[in-house]
Design an enzyme around this catalytic site. Structure first.
Site, short mmCIF file in Angstrom:
data_model
loop_
_atom_site.label_atom_id
_atom_site.label_comp_id
_atom_site.label_asym_id
_atom_site.label_seq_id
_atom_site.Cartn_x
_atom_site.Cartn_y
_atom_site.Cartn_z
CD GLU A 158 12.35 -11.70 3.29
OE1 GLU A 158 11.71 -12.77 3.21
OE2 GLU A 158 13.02 -11.36 4.28
CD GLU A 206 2.08 2.93 -3.26
OE1 GLU A 206 2.99 2.12 -2.98
OE2 GLU A 206 2.25 4.17 -3.20
N GLY A 261 0.82 -1.20 0.00
CA GLY A 261 0.00 0.00 0.00
C GLY A 261 0.85 1.25 0.00
CD GLU A 277 4.49 -1.02 -1.12
OE1 GLU A 277 4.08 -2.01 -0.49
OE2 GLU A 277 4.31 0.15 -0.75
#
Length: 189
Positions: free
Chosen positions: A137, A88, A72, A92
């Site tokens: 990760e 996002e 997020g 990510e």
């Protein structure tokens, strides 16, 4: 509590003064119509599920460094909420997903008042790959697997809500009864 973070008008540069605006003392410009309404941020979070597993990322920086969280971030000024959460998730974790519904809203009043909207999202494509900046990760994990992980408490709550929820959440209204230009609307089903 008066927010003192703005001292000068963002339109004309004149020093702001304290003024009663509809019963609340606010910083306002004595020269033009600018009123400082407060400092707010809107965050979004994704609950992407694939094969009964949730997409999680391990935070590489604060806030939350070392915790596993749902992907997020924050909405940019001219970016839609829908574009933000899709961006996002891909930034990510390298995953393409689309919004299904809104499953939760968190209100966190503080010096920068934060509103956080959590979306259930449908997995479309991709293999979890962390961005190496915000996340170090990324992967899909079952609820059982998360029990032994350092999952942030708020993320635990969201996962259990999305997994055990009895509601479809707020769904995007694709055919609103009344057309409202430039509005993206969500409603109960």
């Amino acid at each position: 509590m008066l927010d003192l973070s703005a001292n000068f008008c963002l339109k004309c540069g004149i020093a702001l003064e304290n003024r009663d605006i509809d019963g609340t003392i606010r910083k306002a410009c004595p020269n033009c119509d600018f009123i400082f309404w407060g400092d707010y941020s809107i965050g979004v979070g994704a609950l992407v599920i694939k094969d009964d597993k949730f997409l999680l990322v391990k935070r590489a920086q604060n806030p939350g460094k070392g915790y596993w969280t749902n992907p997020g971030g924050y909405i940019e000024q001219l970016e839609s909420i829908e574009d933000t959460i899709v961006r996002e998730v891909e930034e990510e974790a390298g995953i393409k997903a689309k919004i299904r519904s809104i499953v939760a809203i968190r209100d966190l009043p503080r010096s920068v008042h934060n509103l956080y909207i959590a979306f259930a999202m449908d997995y479309l494509d991709g293999t979890p790959i962390p961005d190496g900046v915000e996340a170090d990760e990324a992967g899909f994990y079952s609820i059982e697997e998360t029990e032994s992980m350092n999952v942030a408490p708020f993320t635990k709550w969201l996962i259990h809500l999305a997994y055990n929820g009895k509601s479809e959440g707020l769904l995007k209204d694709l055919k609103p009864l009344v057309s409202l230009n430039d509005h993206v609307l969500f409603r109960i089903s």
